[in-house]
Design a protein around this motif. Structure first.
Motif, PDB file in Angstrom:
ATOM      1  N   VAL A 399       7.714 -66.655   6.603  1.00 55.21           N
ATOM      2  CA  VAL A 399       8.801 -65.312   6.467  1.00 55.21           C
ATOM      3  C   VAL A 399      10.139 -65.518   6.741  1.00 55.21           C
ATOM      4  O   VAL A 399      10.543 -66.165   7.709  1.00 55.21           O
ATOM      5  CB  VAL A 399       8.135 -64.085   7.258  1.00 55.21           C
ATOM      6  N   LEU A 400      10.973 -65.510   5.731  1.00 53.72           N
ATOM      7  CA  LEU A 400      12.427 -65.272   5.963  1.00 53.72           C
ATOM      8  C   LEU A 400      12.692 -63.951   6.535  1.00 53.72           C
ATOM      9  O   LEU A 400      12.810 -62.970   5.632  1.00 53.72           O
ATOM     10  CB  LEU A 400      13.198 -65.734   4.749  1.00 53.72           C
ATOM     11  N   PHE A 401      13.257 -63.692   7.641  1.00 56.44           N
ATOM     12  CA  PHE A 401      13.710 -62.329   8.483  1.00 56.44           C
ATOM     13  C   PHE A 401      15.084 -62.210   8.365  1.00 56.44           C
ATOM     14  O   PHE A 401      15.902 -63.251   8.537  1.00 56.44           O
ATOM     15  CB  PHE A 401      13.280 -62.584   9.530  1.00 56.44           C
ATOM     16  N   GLY A 402      15.405 -60.993   7.911  1.00 51.24           N
ATOM     17  CA  GLY A 402      17.131 -60.625   8.170  1.00 51.24           C
ATOM     18  C   GLY A 402      17.311 -59.312   8.761  1.00 51.24           C
ATOM     19  O   GLY A 402      16.568 -58.451   8.294  1.00 51.24           O
ATOM     20  N   TRP A 403      18.149 -59.350   9.836  1.00 51.55           N
ATOM     21  CA  TRP A 403      18.304 -57.963  10.372  1.00 51.55           C
ATOM     22  C   TRP A 403      19.644 -57.781  10.351  1.00 51.55           C
ATOM     23  O   TRP A 403      20.688 -58.471  10.273  1.00 51.55           O
ATOM     24  CB  TRP A 403      18.028 -58.168  12.050  1.00 51.55           C
ATOM     25  N   ASP A 404      20.121 -56.422  10.280  1.00 51.32           N
ATOM     26  CA  ASP A 404      21.580 -55.799  10.223  1.00 51.32           C
ATOM     27  C   ASP A 404      21.972 -56.193  11.820  1.00 51.32           C
ATOM     28  O   ASP A 404      21.462 -55.467  12.740  1.00 51.32           O
ATOM     29  CB  ASP A 404      21.451 -54.379  10.145  1.00 51.32           C
ATOM     30  N   ALA A 405      22.995 -56.939  11.916  1.00 50.62           N
ATOM     31  CA  ALA A 405      23.546 -57.504  13.386  1.00 50.62           C
ATOM     32  C   ALA A 405      24.239 -56.377  14.020  1.00 50.62           C
ATOM     33  O   ALA A 405      24.182 -56.162  15.363  1.00 50.62           O
ATOM     34  CB  ALA A 405      24.520 -58.681  13.070  1.00 50.62           C
ATOM     35  N   ASP A 406      24.590 -55.106  13.445  1.00 44.24           N
ATOM     36  CA  ASP A 406      25.197 -54.119  14.178  1.00 44.24           C
ATOM     37  C   ASP A 406      24.044 -52.871  14.796  1.00 44.24           C
ATOM     38  O   ASP A 406      24.204 -52.610  15.617  1.00 44.24           O
ATOM     39  CB  ASP A 406      26.029 -53.322  13.260  1.00 44.24           C
ATOM     40  N   THR A 407      23.030 -52.888  13.933  1.00 44.57           N
ATOM     41  CA  THR A 407      22.058 -51.636  14.295  1.00 44.57           C
ATOM     42  C   THR A 407      20.799 -52.372  14.861  1.00 44.57           C
ATOM     43  O   THR A 407      20.307 -51.587  15.481  1.00 44.57           O
ATOM     44  CB  THR A 407      21.754 -50.979  12.997  1.00 44.57           C
ATOM     45  N   GLY A 408      20.579 -53.622  14.423  1.00 46.38           N
ATOM     46  CA  GLY A 408      19.472 -54.357  14.744  1.00 46.38           C
ATOM     47  C   GLY A 408      18.200 -53.831  14.015  1.00 46.38           C
ATOM     48  O   GLY A 408      17.045 -54.356  14.183  1.00 46.38           O
ATOM     49  N   LYS A 409      18.294 -53.071  12.900  1.00 48.02           N
ATOM     50  CA  LYS A 409      17.277 -52.951  11.970  1.00 48.02           C
ATOM     51  C   LYS A 409      17.261 -53.988  10.874  1.00 48.02           C
ATOM     52  O   LYS A 409      18.006 -54.685  10.428  1.00 48.02           O
ATOM     53  CB  LYS A 409      17.818 -51.629  11.180  1.00 48.02           C
ATOM     54  N   GLN A 410      15.877 -54.074  10.572  1.00 47.10           N
ATOM     55  CA  GLN A 410      15.490 -55.069   9.680  1.00 47.10           C
ATOM     56  C   GLN A 410      16.103 -54.887   8.228  1.00 47.10           C
ATOM     57  O   GLN A 410      15.870 -53.643   7.655  1.00 47.10           O
ATOM     58  CB  GLN A 410      13.954 -55.156   9.572  1.00 47.10           C
ATOM     59  N   ALA A 411      16.782 -55.757   7.537  1.00 48.30           N
ATOM     60  CA  ALA A 411      17.329 -55.642   6.407  1.00 48.30           C
ATOM     61  C   ALA A 411      16.681 -56.224   5.125  1.00 48.30           C
ATOM     62  O   ALA A 411      16.388 -55.468   4.095  1.00 48.30           O
ATOM     63  CB  ALA A 411      18.816 -56.032   6.395  1.00 48.30           C
ATOM     64  N   PHE A 412      15.826 -57.335   5.404  1.00 48.05           N
ATOM     65  CA  PHE A 412      14.983 -57.797   4.440  1.00 48.05           C
ATOM     66  C   PHE A 412      14.006 -58.694   5.124  1.00 48.05           C
ATOM     67  O   PHE A 412      14.255 -59.310   6.402  1.00 48.05           O
ATOM     68  CB  PHE A 412      15.813 -58.810   3.436  1.00 48.05           C
ATOM     69  N   ALA A 413      12.942 -59.141   4.496  1.00 53.54           N
ATOM     70  CA  ALA A 413      11.851 -59.934   4.910  1.00 53.54           C
ATOM     71  C   ALA A 413      11.189 -60.498   3.642  1.00 53.54           C
ATOM     72  O   ALA A 413      10.753 -59.571   2.762  1.00 53.54           O
ATOM     73  CB  ALA A 413      10.887 -59.337   5.940  1.00 53.54           C
ATOM     74  N   THR A 414      11.100 -61.673   3.503  1.00 52.11           N
ATOM     75  CA  THR A 414      10.436 -62.489   2.340  1.00 52.11           C
ATOM     76  C   THR A 414       9.453 -63.449   2.709  1.00 52.11           C
ATOM     77  O   THR A 414       9.840 -64.438   3.455  1.00 52.11           O
ATOM     78  CB  THR A 414      11.742 -62.763   1.496  1.00 52.11           C
ATOM     79  N   ASP A 415       8.472 -63.322   2.129  1.00 55.00           N
ATOM     80  CA  ASP A 415       7.353 -64.449   2.549  1.00 55.00           C
ATOM     81  C   ASP A 415       7.763 -65.809   1.341  1.00 55.00           C
ATOM     82  O   ASP A 415       7.921 -65.770   0.113  1.00 55.00           O
ATOM     83  CB  ASP A 415       5.952 -64.237   1.601  1.00 55.00           C
ATOM     84  N   ALA A 416       8.482 -66.757   2.093  1.00 48.47           N
ATOM     85  CA  ALA A 416       9.142 -67.850   1.573  1.00 48.47           C
ATOM     86  C   ALA A 416       8.468 -68.846   1.128  1.00 48.47           C
ATOM     87  O   ALA A 416       8.828 -69.802   0.253  1.00 48.47           O
ATOM     88  CB  ALA A 416      10.218 -68.400   2.350  1.00 48.47           C
ATOM     89  N   GLY A 417       7.373 -69.082   1.316  1.00 45.69           N
ATOM     90  CA  GLY A 417       5.997 -69.809   1.074  1.00 45.69           C
ATOM     91  C   GLY A 417       6.310 -71.227   1.857  1.00 45.69           C
ATOM     92  O   GLY A 417       7.107 -71.721   2.127  1.00 45.69           O
ATOM     93  N   GLY A 418       5.083 -71.465   2.660  1.00 47.63           N
ATOM     94  CA  GLY A 418       5.063 -72.530   3.337  1.00 47.63           C
ATOM     95  C   GLY A 418       5.814 -72.454   4.583  1.00 47.63           C
ATOM     96  O   GLY A 418       6.909 -71.612   4.887  1.00 47.63           O
ATOM     97  N   GLY A 419       5.187 -72.810   5.832  1.00 45.78           N
ATOM     98  CA  GLY A 419       5.816 -72.864   7.187  1.00 45.78           C
ATOM     99  C   GLY A 419       7.269 -73.175   7.139  1.00 45.78           C
ATOM    100  O   GLY A 419       7.717 -74.609   6.529  1.00 45.78           O
TER     101      GLY A 419
END
Length: 447
Positions: A399-419
């Motif tokens: 998974v490629l994770f992304g968070w909003d740096a100001d709020t700490g809330k998750q902005a996106f998450a994607t199964d990118a395929g393969g470790g």
């Protein structure tokens, strides 16, 4: 596990059935011993955590080493009540932990991504670009959390890709796999660039890590401890920085160049060293870093601070003036990744405790701003995107994770395929590239 239970009085991985226990083992580390029993001395907790590390390479090398560490931890630090550990119990604990470690290593589905040995690659396939195919999502994201689709998939590496570096102008991406084979990609078309541009530039230059100069004309290539400045147009070696790094495992060696081009830093299991880049002279070496074993280096944009993520102990924060470092102690397990924000006031650290922490390093002492739940079983790499808007993290769970740096809330998450073994963000802050265990590189347009 016997030591954990003897110290805390609780099971490390409770479960009514073998299946439940196995599920908890695969889910990750148990609670910190001192969070269960605060009276446990810190040195003894550290021995216990290392003995129970999910990655076998992070544990004590031998039963004798574990026994010595256990005795050192017990003798100097008195318990609130006198507690004696008989030799017989030490032997029992060693045997139990050996059995438990064997079970953990066989139950875990983790790839040798956390192993310390370099895996040579014999040859490599021709690089090419494949049409991007949407990854299969592991689950539906909650409302407000976006799912991304790669724009391109680059192939050609034969082994897992862990090193990804954009040139400062954003026009070229360099990637290297566990076999230390270096490849170049046109970041405008994402097609492989020809390697035969000079007699001294081989088709496959061996590089376990590299740093690109601000003008994009040269790179410092690191392989087997050797630090060489290379002309990227011809492949010619311009100069060699000495002394070389000496630790045996090439994949545990890192190099980074300060954005202002003044300092070059490198680290491994034995040392963290800083050079004056203009003169090539060593500014300082910190042999004390051998106790920590560095795993990632990051310069602040100003070049005035060097952040080091360590395998053992807390992260360390240096200044170019001195090898005396301050410590960032919140992480309790092996660190693998570090990055600064563009403002130089915040930084990101992550590792095997599956937690991504955003730090305010301008505070005295530095303090944690956000605690983010990251990839499992470990975080392999972190990056900051969109001028500090997002924090990215990747790991073995695809998974490629992304968070909003100001709020700490998750902005996106994607199964990118393969470790996923590495991530890099282009100078525009809007393009990310991820390196994968299957040898592919995937390109992402960030929101």
């Amino acid at each position: 596990m016997l030591l954990y239970e003897a110290l805390t009085g609780a099971r490390a991985f409770p479960g009514a059935t073998a299946s439940e226990v196995r599920a908890r083992v695969l889910a990750g580390q148990p609670p910190q011993p001192r969070s269960v029993c605060p009276s446990i001395p810190a040195p003894l907790e550290a021995v216990c955590r290392r003995a129970m590390a999910a990655n076998p390479a992070d544990r004590h090398p031998t039963a004798e080493d574990f026994s010595k560490a256990l005795r050192r931890a017990v003798r100097p630090t008195p318990w609130p009540r006198v507690v004696a550990i008989p030799a017989g119990l030490v032997v029992l604990l060693i045997g139990g932990l050996a059995i438990g470690g064997y079970a953990l290593s066989h139950w875990s589905d983790a790839d040798p991504a956390g192993a310390d040995e370099t895996v040579p690659t014999e040859g490599a396939t021709s690089p090419q670009v494949e049409p991007a195919t949407p990854p299969q999502a592991a689950s539906v994201n909650p409302p407000g959390v976006a799912t991304l689709t790669p724009t391109h998939t680059l192939t050609g590496h034969k082994g897992p890709v862990g090193v990804l570096r954009f040139t400062p102008d954003g026009e070229t991406l360099y990637t290297s796999d566990w076999g230390a084979v270096l490849r170049r990609w046109d970041a405008r078309t994402w097609k492989p660039l020809s390697q035969d541009v000079g007699a001294d530039w081989p088709d496959q230059r061996l590089t376990s890590d590299l740093a690109v100069t601000a003008d994009g004309r040269r790179a410092i290539c690191l392989y087997s401890g050797r630090l060489q400045e290379v002309d990227l147009a011809t492949g010619a070696v311009v100069r060699t920085f000495t002394p070389p790094l000496t630790a045996p495992h090439g994949r545990n060696q890192q190099v980074v160049l300060s954005p202002d081009g003044r300092w070059l830093a490198a680290g491994d299991d034995d040392v963290v060293r800083l050079w004056d880049f203009a003169t090539g002279a060593v500014a300082w070496s910190d042999p004390e870093a051998a106790r920590n074993k560095s795993r990632a280096l990051a310069f602040a944009p100003s070049g005035e601070r060097l952040l080091v993520a360590n395998r053992f102990g807390p992260a360390t924060l240096y200044t170019p003036d001195s090898p005396r470092a301050s410590r960032l102690p919140a992480h309790w397990n092996s660190l693998r990744a570090a990055a600064f924000f563009p403002d130089g006031k915040r930084a990101v650290l992550a590792g095997d405790d599956r937690v991504v922490r955003v730090w305010d390093v301008s505070a005295s002492p530095p303090k944690v701003v956000h605690v983010l739940s990251g990839p499992r079983p470990s975080v392999q790499a972190v990056a900051v995107a969109r001028g500090g808007r997002y924090v990215l993290a990747v790991g073995d769970d695809r998974v490629l994770f992304g968070w909003d740096a100001d709020t700490g809330k998750q902005a996106f998450a994607t199964d990118a395929g393969g470790g996923i073994q590495g991530v890099a963000v282009g100078p525009d802050g809007a393009t990310a590239a991820t390196g994968h265990k299957d040898g592919s590189v995937r390109v992402w347009a960030l929101p």
